[in-house]
Design a protein around this motif. Structure first.
Motif, short mmCIF file in Angstrom:
data_model
loop_
_atom_site.label_atom_id
_atom_site.label_comp_id
_atom_site.label_asym_id
_atom_site.label_seq_id
_atom_site.Cartn_x
_atom_site.Cartn_y
_atom_site.Cartn_z
N UNK A 1 8.51 12.07 11.23
CA UNK A 1 8.70 11.96 12.63
C UNK A 1 8.44 10.68 13.17
N UNK A 2 8.75 9.95 14.24
CA UNK A 2 8.37 8.71 14.80
C UNK A 2 6.70 8.77 14.82
N UNK A 3 6.04 9.56 15.10
CA UNK A 3 4.76 9.75 15.13
C UNK A 3 4.12 9.24 13.67
N UNK A 4 4.92 9.57 12.61
CA UNK A 4 4.29 9.23 11.27
C UNK A 4 4.80 7.92 10.99
N UNK A 5 5.76 7.48 11.44
CA UNK A 5 6.49 6.24 11.07
C UNK A 5 5.49 5.12 12.01
N UNK A 6 5.22 5.53 13.08
CA UNK A 6 4.52 4.42 13.98
C UNK A 6 3.18 4.38 13.36
N UNK A 7 2.67 5.39 12.71
CA UNK A 7 1.39 5.42 12.40
C UNK A 7 1.25 4.34 11.00
N UNK A 8 2.23 4.54 10.14
CA UNK A 8 2.34 3.72 9.05
C UNK A 8 2.57 2.31 9.54
N UNK A 9 3.30 1.84 10.68
CA UNK A 9 3.40 0.29 10.98
C UNK A 9 2.10 0.01 11.36
N UNK A 10 1.12 0.73 11.91
CA UNK A 10 -0.22 0.48 12.47
C UNK A 10 -1.05 0.16 11.08
N UNK A 11 -0.98 0.94 10.12
CA UNK A 11 -1.57 1.03 8.99
C UNK A 11 -1.35 -0.46 8.19
N UNK A 12 -0.06 -0.82 8.11
CA UNK A 12 0.46 -1.86 7.66
C UNK A 12 -0.24 -3.05 8.33
N UNK A 13 -0.31 -3.12 9.70
CA UNK A 13 -1.05 -4.34 10.36
C UNK A 13 -2.55 -4.33 10.02
N UNK A 14 -3.02 -3.23 10.11
CA UNK A 14 -4.66 -3.18 9.78
C UNK A 14 -4.97 -3.63 8.55
N UNK A 15 -4.09 -3.22 7.37
CA UNK A 15 -4.34 -3.35 5.98
C UNK A 15 -4.03 -4.89 5.65
N UNK A 16 -3.13 -5.35 6.53
CA UNK A 16 -2.89 -6.91 6.02
C UNK A 16 -3.83 -7.95 6.92
N UNK A 17 -4.61 -7.52 7.90
CA UNK A 17 -5.42 -8.57 8.93
C UNK A 17 -6.42 -9.03 8.14
N UNK A 18 -7.15 -8.42 6.97
CA UNK A 18 -8.43 -9.10 6.54
C UNK A 18 -7.78 -10.12 5.64
N UNK A 19 -6.76 -9.83 4.65
CA UNK A 19 -6.03 -10.78 3.83
C UNK A 19 -5.59 -11.88 4.73
#
Length: 425
Positions: free
Chosen positions: A129-147
């Protein structure tokens, strides 16, 4: 739309519109090899070569996706390039088995992805669903931020004498500021190239400070075709299984981007043929990318934003973009030049990009009502993926568990699982 799907602008306008996609592609593709270079100890020469490979295969993939060859390609203006989702498995598999094993996983997993694209397109469209897809995009951003923050402070190649010195932060802050100004106050084309403008401004300042080394650029050739299997290839069950799961995650992202593209271009959902052809092109181009020494390809959501802002949905424009990108991949000197961008400049641009991605993910989540069910999916997926990814509790776990259940993959798997088992009401 100024130009619809089947319209062909005059050559001058077509080149101008195509360059917008080329700029977006270059600004994004440079980040992935740079982000993994430090943990893997890659040299600038190796980064330059892998950048050339990524540019070359991304151009071919974009051309085929827009043009269509038989059943391959969605025949929609979709920009393809290296995805951030592969950063976690790339580092984990390379550290455990070697880079040749990662490439083997990309190729073997891509072949499985081809079968999924041929026979499981309907399943993917229904299951995620779009809920899962949007959550994935949020996770990508949060994971990249420290690096990205680490790179802004200087990373493994600080300028001005040390990590977190004022020169590093000056470059990072200027880059991010230009990106933000262009994104907030720019109109049309200027807004879409905000990332590139920030990178260019930071790079110019780094030149003035004398922090750019051109030794590798001078030594690079003007023309060469990237050599396939330059690092060899080996096949191990665990890396292959990991990459199969990663491909399912990227397929979920691709379905979302294809749906958005069809809505923006033609005000409709993608047809089954478009979705299957697009997934098939994504799968085959990812196998090609493994043959040419780098990570899988996936659609760039920024491309949808350019189409919406310029109102140019012509497939011919994207075909031209693919040809220009592929041609740039035949010029090693160009890739070597991209690899000279200082770490603080990349860090500043990447921090801006993660912020934009974070809110884009939130917007995708909110396209569906935030019911109790959807709230549970979003919250639990992020808590599992980000929590396990940054706490270090899986450091002693097997590599497959450590890779698949932390960070971006962990968020995606948890979200898809909950979406599949939770009652609709």
């Amino acid at each position: 739309m100024l130009y619809r799907l089947e319209d062909t602008p005059a050559i001058g306008k077509r080149l101008l519109y195509s360059l917008q996609f080329v700029v977006i592609f270059m600004g994004s593709v440079v980040l992935v090899p740079m982000l993994v270079a430090e943990p893997l100890g890659w040299s600038q020469e190796q980064v330059a070569f892998l950048l050339q490979c990524a540019i070359f295969t991304g151009g071919i993939a974009t051309f085929v996706q827009a043009k269509g060859i038989g059943p391959v390609g969605a025949r929609l203006p979709i920009l393809l390039g290296t995805t951030f989702v592969t950063i976690t498995p790339l580092v984990a598999i390379t550290t455990e088995y070697g880079y040749d094993a990662f490439l083997g996983g990309v190729i073997a997993g891509g072949i499985v992805y081809v079968l999924v694209a041929c026979f499981g397109a309907r399943f993917l469209r229904r299951f995620f669903s779009s809920t899962v897809s949007g959550t994935l995009v949020v996770a990508i951003a949060l994971t990249l931020a420290p690096s990205c923050a680490d790179m802004a402070a200087g990373g493994s190649a600080p300028v001005g004498g040390g990590y977190s010195t004022w020169q590093n932060w000056l470059l990072a802050i200027l880059t991010m500021a230009i990106c933000l100004i262009a994104h907030l106050f720019g109109k049309g084309f200027w807004r879409t190239i905000g990332l590139f403008m920030g990178l260019a401004a930071g790079y110019v300042l780094a030149l003035l400070l004398g922090d750019v080394a051109f030794g590798g650029v001078m030594e690079a050739a003007w023309f060469s075709v990237p050599r396939p299997f330059a690092y060899g290839v080996s096949f191990h069950l665990e890396p292959v299984l990991i990459m199969v799961v990663i491909y399912l995650v990227t397929a979920m992202e691709f379905v979302g981007d294809t749906t958005a593209t069809a809505m923006v271009c033609a005000d409709r959902l993608p047809t089954h043929r478009e979705l299957r052809g697009g997934l098939l092109c994504d799968a085959l181009s990812s196998v090609l990318s493994g043959v040419f020494n780098f990570a899988p390809n996936i659609s760039y959501s920024d491309g949808v934003g350019i189409i919406g802002s310029t109102r140019v949905a012509s497939r011919a424009v994207m075909v031209t973009s693919g040809l220009l990108i592929a041609a740039a991949g035949l010029v090693p000197k160009f890739a070597a030049l991209l690899s000279t961008v200082p770490a603080p400049v990349l860090g500043g641009a990447c921090l801006f990009l993660t912020g934009v991605m974070l809110m884009a993910g939130v917007e995708v989540i909110l396209t569906q009502p935030l019911t109790l069910r959807n709230s549970v999916i979003v919250g639990t997926s992020l808590a599992v993926g980000i929590g396990l990814g940054f706490s270090g509790v899986l450091e002693q776990a097997p590599m497959a568990v450590r890779t698949l259940f932390s960070g971006i993959p962990g968020t995606a798997i948890t979200g898809a699982f909950l979406h599949g088992i939770l009652p609709k009401d």
